[in-house]
Every structure is written in structure tokens, then in C-alpha cells.
Scaffold this motif. Structure first.
Motif: not given
Length: 125
Positions: A58-72
Motif C-alpha cells: 500500500q502507498r499514498v501518492v500525491t499527483v498533479q494533473v494539469g498545468e497552471g491555474d487548471e492544475a489539481v
């Protein structure tokens, strides 16, 4: 008998060459890599920001989807069977010690709820 043997040999050669052909078409962008995208849509940039192992599988992973102001930014729980979104960080902000404590308690609540749900699911199996 020879025509049948030649046909079987050609079929086996074609099956062996198929993975090579698919890779070549993907490299030339003639064949899409992912099946979940709409036609003509460019894939969203995805960046792994961090990863923490919390168990053997099991892992906890933080990812960023998108770029700039639209990034989540998403906090994901990853196991061998599934990937579950644990928390969504929709905006970037400067964290003060009080904000960090608040976010940590919210995350702890989400993790506790996920653990309770997992233990209930295991009890039903």
C-alpha cells in the motif's frame, strides 16, 4: 500439405511481428496510447509529487494533473487491487502552521474513515 504449412508459418510470423508493429505505430502517433481519451484530445500532463509506503503493498501518492491555474493535486491510496482518491487539493496556497494542522486533521479523518471501511469490507468477505 506444403501450402498448409506455409500458411501456418506466415500466420505465426504475423503474430510475432504484431507487437513490433503496434509499438512503431504508437511511436509515430498513428495509434493512440491510452484508450480513455476522447479523439483528438491531448492527454493532461501528470506529475508525481510524492509517494509514501504505508504497508507492504500500500502507498499514498500525491499527483498533479494539469498545468497552471487548471492544475489539481490529488492524494491517492494505491494498492495492488485498486486506486482510490483520498483527498483533492484544488488550489496551491502557502501553508501556515495552523493551516498544516487543520489539513492534517482533515486528512487523518479521511484516512480513519477509509480504514474503517476497509475493515468492514474485509469482515464481509
Amino acid at each position: 500439405m506444403w501450402p498448409t504449412l506455409v500458411l501456418v508459418a506466415l500466420f505465426v510470423a504475423a503474430m510475432a511481428a504484431l507487437p513490433w508493429l503496434v509499438r512503431r505505430l504508437q511511436q509515430k502517433n498513428l495509434l493512440p496510447r491510452g484508450m480513455g481519451m476522447a479523439r483528438g484530445a491531448a492527454p493532461l500532463p501528470l506529475q508525481t509529487l510524492g509517494s509514501l509506503s504505508i504497508g507492504q503493498q500500500q502507498r499514498v501518492v500525491t499527483v498533479q494533473v494539469g498545468e497552471g491555474d487548471e492544475a489539481v493535486r490529488l492524494v491517492l491510496g494505491v494498492t495492488t487491487q485498486q486506486i482510490q482518491c483520498l483527498h483533492v487539493l484544488a488550489e496551491r496556497k502557502e501553508y501556515t502552521p495552523a493551516a498544516i494542522k487543520s489539513e492534517a486533521s482533515q486528512f487523518a479523518d479521511v484516512m480513519a474513515q477509509a480504514q474503517r471501511q476497509a475493515s468492514q469490507d474485509q469482515g464481509h468477505v
